[in-house]
Design a protein around this motif. Structure first.
Motif, PDB file in Angstrom:
ATOM      1  N   GLY A 189     -28.391  19.713 -36.266  1.00  0.00           N
ATOM      2  CA  GLY A 189     -29.799  20.115 -36.409  1.00  0.00           C
ATOM      3  C   GLY A 189     -30.787  19.205 -35.713  1.00  0.00           C
ATOM      4  O   GLY A 189     -31.974  19.196 -36.046  1.00  0.00           O
ATOM      5  N   HIS A 249     -31.023  23.563 -28.627  1.00  0.00           N
ATOM      6  CA  HIS A 249     -32.362  23.842 -28.087  1.00  0.00           C
ATOM      7  C   HIS A 249     -32.524  23.209 -26.697  1.00  0.00           C
ATOM      8  O   HIS A 249     -32.903  23.875 -25.736  1.00  0.00           O
ATOM      9  N   GLU A 281     -37.313  23.001 -40.712  1.00  0.00           N
ATOM     10  CA  GLU A 281     -37.817  24.341 -40.405  1.00  0.00           C
ATOM     11  C   GLU A 281     -37.498  25.322 -41.525  1.00  0.00           C
ATOM     12  O   GLU A 281     -38.321  26.166 -41.877  1.00  0.00           O
TER      13      GLU A 281
HETATM   14  P1  ADP Z   1     -28.253  21.222 -32.998  1.00  0.00           P
HETATM   15  O1  ADP Z   1     -27.728  22.117 -31.919  1.00  0.00           O
HETATM   16  O2  ADP Z   1     -28.312  19.780 -32.603  1.00  0.00           O
HETATM   17  O3  ADP Z   1     -27.541  21.396 -34.306  1.00  0.00           O
HETATM   18  P2  ADP Z   1     -30.612  22.864 -32.738  1.00  0.00           P
HETATM   19  O4  ADP Z   1     -30.839  22.765 -31.277  1.00  0.00           O
HETATM   20  O5  ADP Z   1     -30.032  24.126 -33.246  1.00  0.00           O
HETATM   21  O6  ADP Z   1     -29.759  21.623 -33.260  1.00  0.00           O
HETATM   22  O7  ADP Z   1     -32.001  22.560 -33.455  1.00  0.00           O
HETATM   23  C1  ADP Z   1     -32.263  22.916 -34.804  1.00  0.00           C
HETATM   24  C2  ADP Z   1     -33.691  23.418 -34.915  1.00  0.00           C
HETATM   25  O8  ADP Z   1     -34.586  22.334 -34.742  1.00  0.00           O
HETATM   26  C3  ADP Z   1     -34.031  24.436 -33.821  1.00  0.00           C
HETATM   27  O9  ADP Z   1     -34.806  25.471 -34.387  1.00  0.00           O
HETATM   28  C4  ADP Z   1     -34.848  23.649 -32.823  1.00  0.00           C
HETATM   29  O10 ADP Z   1     -35.800  24.474 -32.177  1.00  0.00           O
HETATM   30  C5  ADP Z   1     -35.514  22.614 -33.702  1.00  0.00           C
HETATM   31  N1  ADP Z   1     -35.802  21.346 -32.997  1.00  0.00           N
HETATM   32  C6  ADP Z   1     -34.980  20.286 -32.871  1.00  0.00           C
HETATM   33  N2  ADP Z   1     -35.553  19.295 -32.163  1.00  0.00           N
HETATM   34  C7  ADP Z   1     -36.786  19.749 -31.831  1.00  0.00           C
HETATM   35  C8  ADP Z   1     -37.873  19.191 -31.094  1.00  0.00           C
HETATM   36  N3  ADP Z   1     -37.798  17.961 -30.548  1.00  0.00           N
HETATM   37  N4  ADP Z   1     -38.985  19.934 -30.965  1.00  0.00           N
HETATM   38  C9  ADP Z   1     -39.060  21.164 -31.517  1.00  0.00           C
HETATM   39  N5  ADP Z   1     -38.086  21.752 -32.213  1.00  0.00           N
HETATM   40  C10 ADP Z   1     -36.952  21.055 -32.379  1.00  0.00           C
END
Ligand code: ADP
Ligand code: MG
Length: 340
Positions: free
Chosen positions: A48, A53, A210
């Motif tokens: 997370g 992203h 979120e």
């Molecule tokens: P991971 O793949 O590392 O588990 P994700 O990419 O699925 O994490 O991110 C989880 C959520 O947090 C997503 O909805 C993403 O848009 C949000 N998020 C994480 N870092 C940021 C950031 N720096 N700015 C805006 N949103 C973020």
């Protein structure tokens, strides 16, 4: 079909100390795919924290800048399934060929290849072909290459050829910015103290942060109730059940400066103006009371003071609270705001 999600882009991937290296490297790769030494670019970090992203954001920007390039996003899980399917159907070579003609290959959660020798082998050949031809590879993983288990040595060593960039836990300030962006996107307003409460309590996972915002909004709109701090506390308990809520020194400084309508820099400044000195002393007092930090650590975090200054602040607050009615009210108000 690139499988990219346009909602995951650089504009809404907020920058902070926790992601600056990975984000900048991602930008560099997006502007010159295959043309930097960040090949592969490996983005790693906990659940997370934005790996998926950021991986999409890179792909989206490449597509935007170089529409003719073929970009493909795929999870390691899906890659594995496709591979197994291709073996069953006797078209392993078609599978390999399909991947070898891509310009930019993004594989998410590469740690899932762990223990899968056949898939690792095929990925090794695809990787080599792409790399030799100056094509860009972007990988994500929930751990650093050194900590990956059951991945062939030759593959691990390839992972280390380029740049490994870590996504760390976002700071309090970055968490606030992420919450505000989310609220803005959803067209929702939320009192500042609730935003700060959420940022202070959900620290290690942006997805959970979120999730808490979404459920807070849903609870308030379905029940036609205002978003209150009490409601926020209930919701947060569903996310951080097993860890006792705890305040940070950053949070204390933010609450105290908001209360006295000054900014944190002012509270930390060297000035001897009475009301600023008092605010600073109150922040030190609450840091001592509500955190496990040492006097020295509190001092260094609140404007680079030494432990004696913090000790003096705590005594002063105790004294004033018992002799000065107005000051006692400050202590009580702040105590409520900071109560966990
Ligand atoms: P991971 O793949 O590392 O588990 P994700 O990419 O699925 O994490 O991110 C989880 C959520 O947090 C997503 O909805 C993403 O848009 C949000 N998020 C994480 N870092 C940021 C950031 N720096 N700015 C805006 N949103 C973020
Ligand atoms: Mg992910």
């Amino acid at each position: 079909e690139s499988q990219l999600n346009p909602n995951y882009n650089f504009e809404n991937f907020l920058e902070g100390d926790s992601n600056r290296l990975a984000r900048s490297a991602g930008m560099a790769v997006a502007n010159k795919p295959g043309g930097t030494s960040f090949n592969p670019l490996l983005i790693f970090g906990g659940v997370g924290l934005g790996k998926t992203h950021l991986a999409h954001a890179i792909g989206v920007q490449i597509k935007d800048k170089y529409p003719a390039k073929t970009v493909l996003y795929i999870s390691a899980e899906k890659f594995t399934q496709q591979y197994i399917e291709s073996v069953k159907k006797n078209n392993r070579n078609d599978f390999i060929h399909f991947y070898q003609v891509i310009d930019v290959l993004i594989v998410d959660d590469i740690q899932l290849l762990s223990g899968k020798a056949g898939t690792q082998d095929v990925f090794f050949h695809i990787f080599n072909h792409l790399h030799q031809n100056g094509k860009q590879v972007i990988l994500t993983s929930d751990k650093a290459p050194v900590d990956m288990q059951d991945i062939e040595q030759r593959l691990l060593s390839r992972f280390k050829w380029g740049l490994s960039a870590e996504l760390q836990h976002p700071s309090f300030e970055t968490r606030i910015a992420i919450i505000k962006q989310k609220l803005y996107q959803d067209g929702v307003e939320m009192p500042e103290e609730i935003v700060e409460f959420l940022a202070n309590n959900i620290k290690t996972n942006v997805r959970e942060l979120e999730g808490a915002i979404i459920s807070l909004i849903a609870h308030s709109s379905f029940n036609k109730k205002e978003i209150t701090l009490d409601l926020a506390k209930k919701i947060v308990d569903n996310y951080v059940k097993h860890t006792k809520r705890e305040v940070s020194i950053d949070y204390i400084q933010k609450i105290v400066s908001d209360y006295f309508q000054m900014d944190v820099e002012t509270l930390q400044s060297k000035t001897r103006k009475r009301h600023i000195v008092q605010a600073r002393q109150l922040a030190m007092f609450f840091a001592k009371k509500l955190t496990k930090a040492s006097l020295a650590s509190i001092g260094s975090q609140i404007g680079q003071r030494d432990h004696a200054t913090v000790l003096h602040a705590c005594k002063t607050v105790d004294n004033l609270a018992s002799t000065d009615k107005q000051f006692r009210k400050y202590v009580e108000d702040l105590g409520k705001k900071l109560s966990v």
